[in-house]
Design an enzyme around this catalytic site. Structure first.
Site, PDB file in Angstrom:
ATOM      1  N   GLY A  93      -6.873  -5.893 -27.095  1.00 34.87           N
ATOM      2  CA  GLY A  93      -8.251  -6.300 -26.915  1.00 34.87           C
ATOM      3  C   GLY A  93      -9.220  -5.237 -26.464  1.00 34.87           C
ATOM      4  O   GLY A  93     -10.359  -5.546 -26.142  1.00 34.87           O
TER       5      GLY A  93
ATOM      6  N   GLY B  49      -9.456  -1.543 -27.852  1.00 28.04           N
ATOM      7  CA  GLY B  49      -9.888  -0.483 -28.757  1.00 28.04           C
ATOM      8  C   GLY B  49     -10.093   0.830 -28.039  1.00 28.04           C
ATOM      9  O   GLY B  49      -9.205   1.335 -27.361  1.00 28.04           O
TER      10      GLY B  49
ATOM     11  N   THR C  16       2.735   4.801 -32.221  1.00 35.34           N
ATOM     12  CA  THR C  16       3.445   5.563 -33.239  1.00 35.34           C
ATOM     13  C   THR C  16       4.796   5.968 -32.661  1.00 35.34           C
ATOM     14  O   THR C  16       4.875   6.434 -31.532  1.00 35.34           O
ATOM     15  CB  THR C  16       2.645   6.803 -33.637  1.00 35.34           C
ATOM     16  OG1 THR C  16       1.371   6.413 -34.140  1.00 35.34           O
ATOM     17  CG2 THR C  16       3.373   7.600 -34.711  1.00 35.34           C
TER      18      THR C  16
ATOM     19  N   ILE D 122     -11.378  13.014 -59.765  1.00 35.15           N
ATOM     20  CA  ILE D 122     -10.972  13.969 -60.803  1.00 35.15           C
ATOM     21  C   ILE D 122      -9.815  13.409 -61.625  1.00 35.15           C
ATOM     22  O   ILE D 122      -9.738  13.607 -62.843  1.00 35.15           O
ATOM     23  CB  ILE D 122     -10.586  15.318 -60.155  1.00 35.15           C
ATOM     24  CG1 ILE D 122     -11.850  16.040 -59.673  1.00 35.15           C
ATOM     25  CG2 ILE D 122      -9.802  16.206 -61.129  1.00 35.15           C
ATOM     26  CD1 ILE D 122     -11.584  17.281 -58.836  1.00 35.15           C
TER      27      ILE D 122
ATOM     28  N   GLY E 197      -8.657   7.354 -64.090  1.00 31.70           N
ATOM     29  CA  GLY E 197      -7.851   6.141 -64.001  1.00 31.70           C
ATOM     30  C   GLY E 197      -6.453   6.391 -63.469  1.00 31.70           C
ATOM     31  O   GLY E 197      -5.864   5.520 -62.809  1.00 31.70           O
TER      32      GLY E 197
ATOM     33  N   GLU F 159      -6.622   8.695 -32.646  1.00 29.46           N
ATOM     34  CA  GLU F 159      -7.013   9.533 -31.509  1.00 29.46           C
ATOM     35  C   GLU F 159      -8.520   9.485 -31.239  1.00 29.46           C
ATOM     36  O   GLU F 159      -9.128  10.461 -30.817  1.00 29.46           O
ATOM     37  CB  GLU F 159      -6.580  10.999 -31.705  1.00 29.46           C
ATOM     38  CG  GLU F 159      -5.162  11.189 -32.184  1.00 29.46           C
ATOM     39  CD  GLU F 159      -4.129  10.776 -31.147  1.00 29.46           C
ATOM     40  OE1 GLU F 159      -4.417   9.871 -30.343  1.00 29.46           O
ATOM     41  OE2 GLU F 159      -3.045  11.349 -31.145  1.00 29.46           O
TER      42      GLU F 159
END
Length: 404
Positions: free
Chosen positions: A133, A135, A162, A356, A359, A382
């Site tokens: 809650g 952040g 992590t 570049i 598709g 971070e």
């Protein structure tokens, strides 16, 4: 120019280390990264290879079995590893933040106990500040430690770890109002925080009494590396596992570690952007339209020019931030600028490489698809771009204070 992002002034040892890491990335990471990422598979063989190279001890002092290298050397290695697969750089980043915090702030007993095994890669580190809650508002931490004899009892829920599952040592930031009145704790929340060194078994579920790692969080990108929650319910930690031996210092210890982490995220952004440029410039010379390679079209050459310039600029700022930290000077301004610029430029370079490819960039068969999902994590990891701007703005006002 042989390639982008060259670094002047490196020693022979630094150049040798980087050459070894780059060779490892080209042979052991790039060929398997996309397949492992699509399977969300932990890269155990790659991690074992990094362990053999001594990378887990890169910044740990020689007296503890490490290589004793600088933050700059570490950041340049991270840049190379992220060029191969950003998730692998995440595996070593949190490990090094914890090792750095131990080196800078740990008691002698804590250094002697943890650092040799961390240098060997036998202990893997993770660190935990965030909660579901709060952040970026670290002052709003609700997880709490209460003294009970020679132990502390920890309760609360942490988020976005992590290496949460694969680690065996977690530096956890919680609130501990010991020695403060309720009014003092409310007025100065940063002085009521403590970092605890929590040892645990790798894996998921209840990894020690009172500590649960529920499982991996399913993510858009940044796969392979495990990102988890951490739930403490009556977790008992000995008093000698308070980082530095005294409560109330945790926020400042964590912020010191996060500066190292921000240089790391900047380095990751540089590495991912380099790889995106390599893929874009290569594809542009192979793909033909209107009778010639698309690299010969002015519009594509403009993109390549912009991409290469951004790669160079981000690399230069990252190197500057690392060298400033290595000098012992305050580097929150430089680290914030480097993290902000590198992550933003990374996103833009990856998107241009994606364009570049046309598709084919949307196909999972092409590597750029993976990079396109990985780059957004750097915008928030971070500290978000907005947090970096706040840090930068405040520091600039300190340096350029109006004398009226």
């Amino acid at each position: 120019m042989a390639r982008l992002a060259q670094t002047a002034g490196l020693t022979d040892i630094q150049q040798e280390i980087l050459s070894t890491v780059r060779d490892f990335v080209d042979k052991e990471i790039i060929p398997v990264a996309t397949e492992l990422e699509h399977r969300d598979e932990y890269p155990q063989q790659i991690v074992d290879g990094l362990k053999e190279l001594g990378l887990f001890g890169l910044m740990i002092p020689e007296e503890y079995g490490g290589l004793g290298e600088s933050l700059l050397t570490y950041a340049l290695c991270v840049e190379e590893i992220a060029r191969g697969w950003m998730s692998v750089s995440g595996i070593i980043n949190t490990h090094f933040i914890v090792a750095y915090m131990l080196k800078q702030h740990g008691t002698q007993e804590q250094k002697d106990h943890f650092l040799p095994r961390m240098a060997a890669g036998d202990i893997r580190g993770a660190f935990s500040m965030s909660e579901p809650g709060l952040g970026s508002d670290v002052s709003a931490i609700t997880s709490k430690a209460v003294k009970d004899g020679e132990e502390y009892v920890l309760n609360g829920q942490k988020m976005w770890l992590t290496n949460g599952g694969t680690s065996s040592l977690v530096a956890v930031l919680v609130r501990s109002d010991e020695g403060l009145t309720p009014e003092e704790a409310a007025a100065k929340p940063h002085k009521s925080m403590t970092t605890f060194l929590v040892e645990k078994e790798p894996g998921f579920g209840e990894v020690r009494p009172g500590l649960t790692i529920p499982g991996k969080i399913d993510k858009m990108g940044y796969k392979g590396v495990d990102t988890t929650e951490l739930i403490m319910d009556g977790l008992r930690i000995p008093a000698d596992r308070v980082l530095g031996g005294a409560t109330g210092r945790g926020f400042y210890q964590m912020m010191d570690g996060v500066e190292v982490g921000r240089v790391n995220v900047a380095a990751r952004g540089c590495g991912v952007a380099q790889r995106a440029f390599e893929l874009g410039v290569s594809y542009a010379q192979q793909r033909h339209t209107f009778g010639k390679p698309i690299a010969q079209h002015q519009a594509i050459q403009f993109k390549l020019a912009e991409m290469a310039t951004k790669v160079e600029a981000a690399h230069a700022m990252m190197v500057n931030a690392a060298r400033k930290k290595d000098s012992g000077e305050r580097n929150d301004l430089e680290a914030g600028m480097a993290k902000y610029l590198a992550s933003e430029y990374c996103k833009e370079v990856v998107e241009d490489a994606f364009r570049i490819h046309g598709g084919y960039g949307f196909s999972k068969e092409y590597e750029i698809e993976r990079l396109y999902r990985e780059a957004p994590m750097l915008l928030i990891g971070e500290g978000t771009a907005e947090i970096q701007k706040m840090i930068i703005g405040r520091r600039l006002l300190e340096e350029y204070r109006f004398q009226g």
